[in-house]
Enzyme design. Structure first.
Site, short mmCIF file in Angstrom:
data_model
loop_
_atom_site.label_atom_id
_atom_site.label_comp_id
_atom_site.label_asym_id
_atom_site.label_seq_id
_atom_site.Cartn_x
_atom_site.Cartn_y
_atom_site.Cartn_z
N HIS A 54 25.94 44.27 -28.61
CA HIS A 54 25.38 43.67 -27.34
C HIS A 54 25.79 42.05 -27.37
CE1 HIS A 54 22.61 47.03 -27.60
NE2 HIS A 54 22.63 47.35 -26.51
N ASP A 57 23.23 40.46 -29.53
CA ASP A 57 23.27 40.90 -30.84
C ASP A 57 24.10 39.70 -31.81
OD1 ASP A 57 21.98 43.24 -30.18
OD2 ASP A 57 23.55 44.49 -30.61
N MET A 88 33.99 48.67 -29.54
CA MET A 88 33.23 48.70 -28.36
C MET A 88 32.21 47.40 -28.23
SD MET A 88 29.64 49.57 -27.72
CE MET A 88 28.71 51.13 -28.08
N GLU A 181 26.02 55.29 -20.11
CA GLU A 181 25.30 55.93 -21.10
C GLU A 181 23.70 56.42 -20.36
OE1 GLU A 181 24.47 54.05 -24.86
OE2 GLU A 181 22.86 55.30 -25.21
N LYS A 183 19.81 58.14 -20.00
CA LYS A 183 18.61 58.46 -20.73
C LYS A 183 17.41 58.97 -19.69
CE LYS A 183 15.68 56.53 -24.45
NZ LYS A 183 15.48 55.30 -25.24
N GLU A 217 24.65 60.51 -25.48
CA GLU A 217 23.81 60.37 -26.98
C GLU A 217 23.09 61.47 -27.34
OE1 GLU A 217 21.72 56.56 -27.92
OE2 GLU A 217 20.05 57.79 -28.56
N HIS A 220 19.30 61.20 -26.22
CA HIS A 220 18.85 60.83 -25.06
C HIS A 220 18.97 62.30 -24.26
CE1 HIS A 220 20.14 56.38 -24.99
NE2 HIS A 220 19.19 56.82 -25.92
N ASP A 245 27.41 58.41 -28.79
CA ASP A 245 26.43 58.01 -29.69
C ASP A 245 25.79 59.09 -30.49
OD1 ASP A 245 26.90 55.24 -28.75
OD2 ASP A 245 24.70 55.41 -27.77
N ASP A 255 12.24 58.26 -28.17
CA ASP A 255 13.38 58.12 -28.50
C ASP A 255 13.29 57.81 -30.10
OD1 ASP A 255 16.10 57.70 -29.21
OD2 ASP A 255 16.25 55.90 -27.77
N ASP A 257 16.04 58.35 -32.59
CA ASP A 257 17.22 57.70 -33.03
C ASP A 257 17.35 57.93 -34.78
OD1 ASP A 257 18.25 56.24 -30.72
OD2 ASP A 257 17.25 54.78 -31.15
N ASP A 287 24.34 55.52 -33.21
CA ASP A 287 23.49 54.82 -32.67
C ASP A 287 22.03 55.06 -33.18
OD1 ASP A 287 21.98 53.07 -31.02
OD2 ASP A 287 22.46 54.31 -29.31
C1 GLT Z 1 19.49 50.73 -27.22
C2 GLT Z 1 19.70 52.13 -26.73
C3 GLT Z 1 20.70 52.42 -27.27
C4 GLT Z 1 21.89 52.09 -26.43
C5 GLT Z 1 22.47 50.61 -26.78
C6 GLT Z 1 23.40 50.32 -25.95
S1 GLT Z 1 20.88 49.74 -26.64
O1 GLT Z 1 19.62 50.30 -28.51
O2 GLT Z 1 18.58 52.47 -27.52
O3 GLT Z 1 20.75 54.00 -26.80
O4 GLT Z 1 23.01 53.06 -26.70
O5 GLT Z 1 23.03 49.60 -25.08
MN MN Z 2 22.80 54.88 -27.21
MN MN Z 3 18.87 56.08 -28.29
#
Ligand code: GLT
Ligand code: MN
Ligand code: MN
Length: 384
Positions: A54, A57, A88, A181, A183, A217, A220, A245, A255, A257, A287
């Protein structure tokens, strides 16, 4: 089999993933800040191909121009000396309080304009590193209460922003592909465009729809209990799988991750097999982040684990495709798929209406999917 990651596997990580400090709503950071330069060195050490970021970041939001330039210079030198690419780039439209009511969809027109300006600057930054894909995750584009705006107004505002950014992309000659993306919730109670399918429908309404695709993702799609591979397949079939992702998630939870493949290995297997079978050649972006229990070495274990699991499933997919019994079962399935209705014509439809089907006979034979799935499980469990 060594399952060593190589550049051709196109494994990438975000600065925010390996740099995640383990903060959560109930506890502070457990790991020290990892500078962008150190993150790149670490990614090179574990065998990754690329790093994504980002805007903030890399460059703090309040950095002066001179500071920005020296950060960019240092980061570029680190990427070049370690052979790490920037496939990206993205923009942070969720952290700042200014975006508490959304960015492109906020009710305040000045917030919307600021969000578009911030995105243009993030596109400038990514372009300096040769990024080809620009991801947009609208984490704040949603509501806690629907009293504040009509969702269709939010959609119109999002469209206005996307059309503007596509024109900027053309005007600057950047050649980005945008990847949207989805969610369903978190951090907002409800986020607009909750699934990849929602974005696929929306993209068709844009002025430059060819420039815009999706970034599904795993977490998500899994949070609301959907099948990630099916979302990916729809995007692929539409020519819209611009990025992906990879991580993992248990349905119905916040979430998580998690490390790729660590919660639902079978789902991860089908996903990897799909990507490899169709020949997806974009980045495989992880991600995800390490458990809160980990130190810096544990973050490396996490990153290596994501890539190794992907490569193990890639190998399992090859075994699946080569397995004689599976091939015979697939041939039996294929033998029943002889034709279909074809294109409509008045004569053809009259012919179809005149055909008689023996529906009892159609249901008389077992389909052997139990056996097929058991063979799959034996490959996954390592006894084949
Ligand atoms: C954030 C989010 C991710 C996205 C990122 C891109 S930012 O960490 O949880 O799923 O992909 O903006
Ligand atoms: Mn993501
Ligand atoms: Mn996520």
């Amino acid at each position: 089999m060594t399952f060593e990651p190589k550049p051709e596997h196109k494994f990438s990580f975000g600065l925010w993933t390996v740099g995640n400090r383990g903060r959560d709503p109930f506890g502070e950071a457990v790991r020290d800040t990892l500078t962008p330069v150190d993150a790149v060195k670490m990614l090179a050490e574990v065998g990754a191909y690329g790093v994504n970021f980002h805007d903030n970041d890399l460059v703090p939001i309040d950095a002066a121009a001179a500071e920005r330039d020296s950060i960019v210079r240092e980061f570029r030198a680190a990427c070049e000396s370690s052979g790490i690419k920037v496939p990206m780039a993205t923009v942070n439209l969720f952290y700042e309080a200014a975006f508490r009511d959304g960015a492109f969809t906020a009710n305040d027109a000045n917030v919307r304009s600021y969000a578009v300006q911030k995105t243009m600057r993030a596109m400038d930054l990514g372009a300096e590193f040769g990024a080809e894909t620009f991801v947009l995750w609208g984490g704040r584009e949603g509501v806690e209460t629907d009293a504040c705006r009509r969702p269709d107004d939010a959609i119109k505002r999002f469209r206005e922003a996307m059309n503007y950014l596509c024109e900027y992309n053309i005007a600057q000659g950047y050649g980005y592909k945008f990847a949207l993306e989805a969610k369903p919730n978190e951090p907002r109670a409800d986020i607009y465009f909750p699934t990849t399918g929602s974005y696929l429908a929306f993209i068709e309404s844009l002025d430059h729809k060819e420039m815009v695709g999706v970034n599904p993702e795993v977490a998500h799609e899994t949070m609301p209990g959907l099948n990630m591979m099916h979302a990916v397949a729809q995007a692929w079939e539409a020519g819209k799988l611009f990025h992906i992702d990879l991580n993992d998630q248990v349905p119905g939870r916040y979430d998580q991750d998690l490390r790729f493949g660590s919660a639902n290995p079978k789902g991860a297997f089908w996903l990897v097999k799909y990507l490899e079978d169709v020949g997806y050649d974009g980045p495989r972006h992880f991600d995800a982040h390490a458990y809160r229990t980990e130190d810096f070495e544990g973050v490396k274990d996490f990153a290596r684990g994501c890539m190794r699991t992907y490569l193990i499933f890639k190998d399992k997919g090859e075994r699946w495709n080569a397995n004689a019994e599976i091939k015979a079962l697939l041939a039996e399935i294929a033998a029943t798929d002889n034709g279909g209705v074809g294109a409509f014509s008045t004569e053809a439809s009259a012919g179809l209406l005149g055909r008689s089907f023996d529906r009892v006979a159609l249901a008389s034979k077992g389909l052997k999917y139990e056996r097929l799935d058991q063979l799959t499980m034996e490959i996954l469990l390592g006894v084949d």
